[in-house]
Design a protein around this motif. Structure first.
Motif, mmCIF file in Angstrom:
data_model
loop_
_atom_site.group_PDB
_atom_site.id
_atom_site.type_symbol
_atom_site.label_atom_id
_atom_site.label_comp_id
_atom_site.label_asym_id
_atom_site.label_seq_id
_atom_site.Cartn_x
_atom_site.Cartn_y
_atom_site.Cartn_z
ATOM 1 N N TYR A 22 0.879 -1.414 0.094
ATOM 2 C CA TYR A 22 0.189 0.046 -0.097
ATOM 3 C C TYR A 22 1.122 0.915 0.438
ATOM 4 N N MET A 23 0.469 1.799 -0.874
ATOM 5 C CA MET A 23 1.608 3.163 -1.836
ATOM 6 C C MET A 23 0.665 4.226 -0.508
ATOM 7 N N GLN A 24 1.673 5.257 -0.725
ATOM 8 C CA GLN A 24 1.313 6.394 0.204
ATOM 9 C C GLN A 24 1.689 7.518 -0.760
ATOM 10 N N LEU A 25 1.216 8.499 -2.318
ATOM 11 C CA LEU A 25 2.121 9.316 -2.422
ATOM 12 C C LEU A 25 1.540 10.602 -2.605
ATOM 13 N N VAL A 26 2.783 11.424 -2.510
ATOM 14 C CA VAL A 26 2.657 12.702 -2.156
ATOM 15 C C VAL A 26 3.226 13.228 -3.422
ATOM 16 N N PHE A 27 1.642 14.727 -4.537
ATOM 17 C CA PHE A 27 2.549 14.214 -5.772
ATOM 18 C C PHE A 27 2.423 15.931 -5.001
ATOM 19 N N GLN A 28 3.457 17.082 -6.298
ATOM 20 C CA GLN A 28 3.773 18.618 -6.888
ATOM 21 C C GLN A 28 1.857 18.838 -7.133
#
Length: 301
Positions: free
Chosen positions: A167-173
């Motif tokens: 399970y990924m947690q991603l923060v995109f600009q």
């Protein structure tokens, strides 16, 4: 009576120590390298997350209520992740210099199930949370009260016996020209999606993945053989960290602050030579105030 030189030297020394201690809160290049390499080792990069998307500039700390994710790739239970996660950032000094996470910047946050390691899931992931217009306040990622989630958080519940899901947690600009793709629409349920399609449909409005983490969750025992995710090699971390440091230095963003928001100050090192220190302007203002008060006090003694 204290001399002016003695008082001023004491103030400079105290502030330089405080400055160094403050920098200890910055993420190190080794920590950033570990995140990058962990995603590669877990089969999350280059698919479903293309390598060109990755530009990790902060360590993403994840908490589910009172359950903290201690390390990237930690194994948690379904019961531990029922509370929607909160996210805290520990950015690099380079990111601080570039204002990557300033309060006026916006981010898209995603919580995605990439399935079991070793299986060909291509770019298809299961969306457990997706929301745009996050901001950073005191190192905490905070959702906008004016923007509803695309998908509200739904706790992971992998199939019993399927093996550990990533399970990924991603923060995109998120750039100013960002407009949410029409699909999935606001209020969509948990469902599979192509993260690549969503990225492209933003028409250049999404930037790099600047912070990321992943956890493992499994229910029961795997009924089929499952490949193991190998730990990241320490030498690989050191090598990548060294490369990141060189890149930062080449762009003028070394570990010594030199931005326009800082002004150089000097003090003497142990050999008596002048050693350069760099303080933010706010710290220098405090220096002037404290030093002035200290000097006045010294003259009155």
């Amino acid at each position: 009576m204290l001399s002016k030189t003695t008082v001023l030297s004491s103030v400079l020394l105290a502030l330089s120590v405080n400055h160094c201690l403050a920098q200890d809160n910055d993420a190190s290049y080794e920590e950033i390298a570990a995140v990058d390499l962990s995603f590669r080792n877990a089969g999350l990069n280059p698919s479903p997350i293309p390598s060109e998307w990755m530009d990790i500039q902060a360590v993403l700390k994840v908490s589910f209520g009172d359950v903290d994710v201690a390390n990237i790739g930690d194994t948690l239970t379904v019961a531990q992740v029922q509370t929607a996660p909160t996210y805290t950032l520990s950015e690099t000094e380079e990111a601080d210099e570039k204002d990557t996470f300033d309060s006026d910047r916006l981010f898209t946050v995603a919580f995605l199930d990439a399935g079991v390691y070793g299986r060909d899931n291509s770019n298809q992931v299961t969306r457990h949370f997706l929301q745009n217009n996050f901001t950073v306040d005191d190192d905490v990622l905070r959702p906008s009260s004016n923007v509803a989630p695309i998908t509200s958080y739904g706790a992971p519940f992998p199939t019993n016996g399927d093996g550990p899901h990533r399970y990924m947690q991603l923060v995109f600009q998120q750039y100013q020209n960002f407009t949410p793709p029409s699909s999935p629409s606001t209020g969509s349920p948990i469902q599979t999606m192509s993260i690549t399609d969503y990225y492209r449909a933003s028409n250049g409005g999404l930037g790099k993945v600047v912070a990321a983490n992943y956890i493992l969750i499994e229910q029961g025992q795997a009924t089929a053989s499952v490949s193991s995710i190998q730990p990241v090699n320490t030498q690989s971390i050191d090598s990548l960290a060294s490369s990141l440091s060189v890149q930062a230095t080449a762009t003028g963003l070394s570990t010594t602050r030199t931005s326009s928001t800082s002004s150089p100050t000097s003090t003497r090192n142990s050999s008596g030579a002048m050693a350069s220190l760099s303080f933010p302007s706010s710290t220098l203002s405090a220096l002037v105030t404290v030093a002035g008060a200290a000097l006045l006090g010294g003259m009155l003694l």
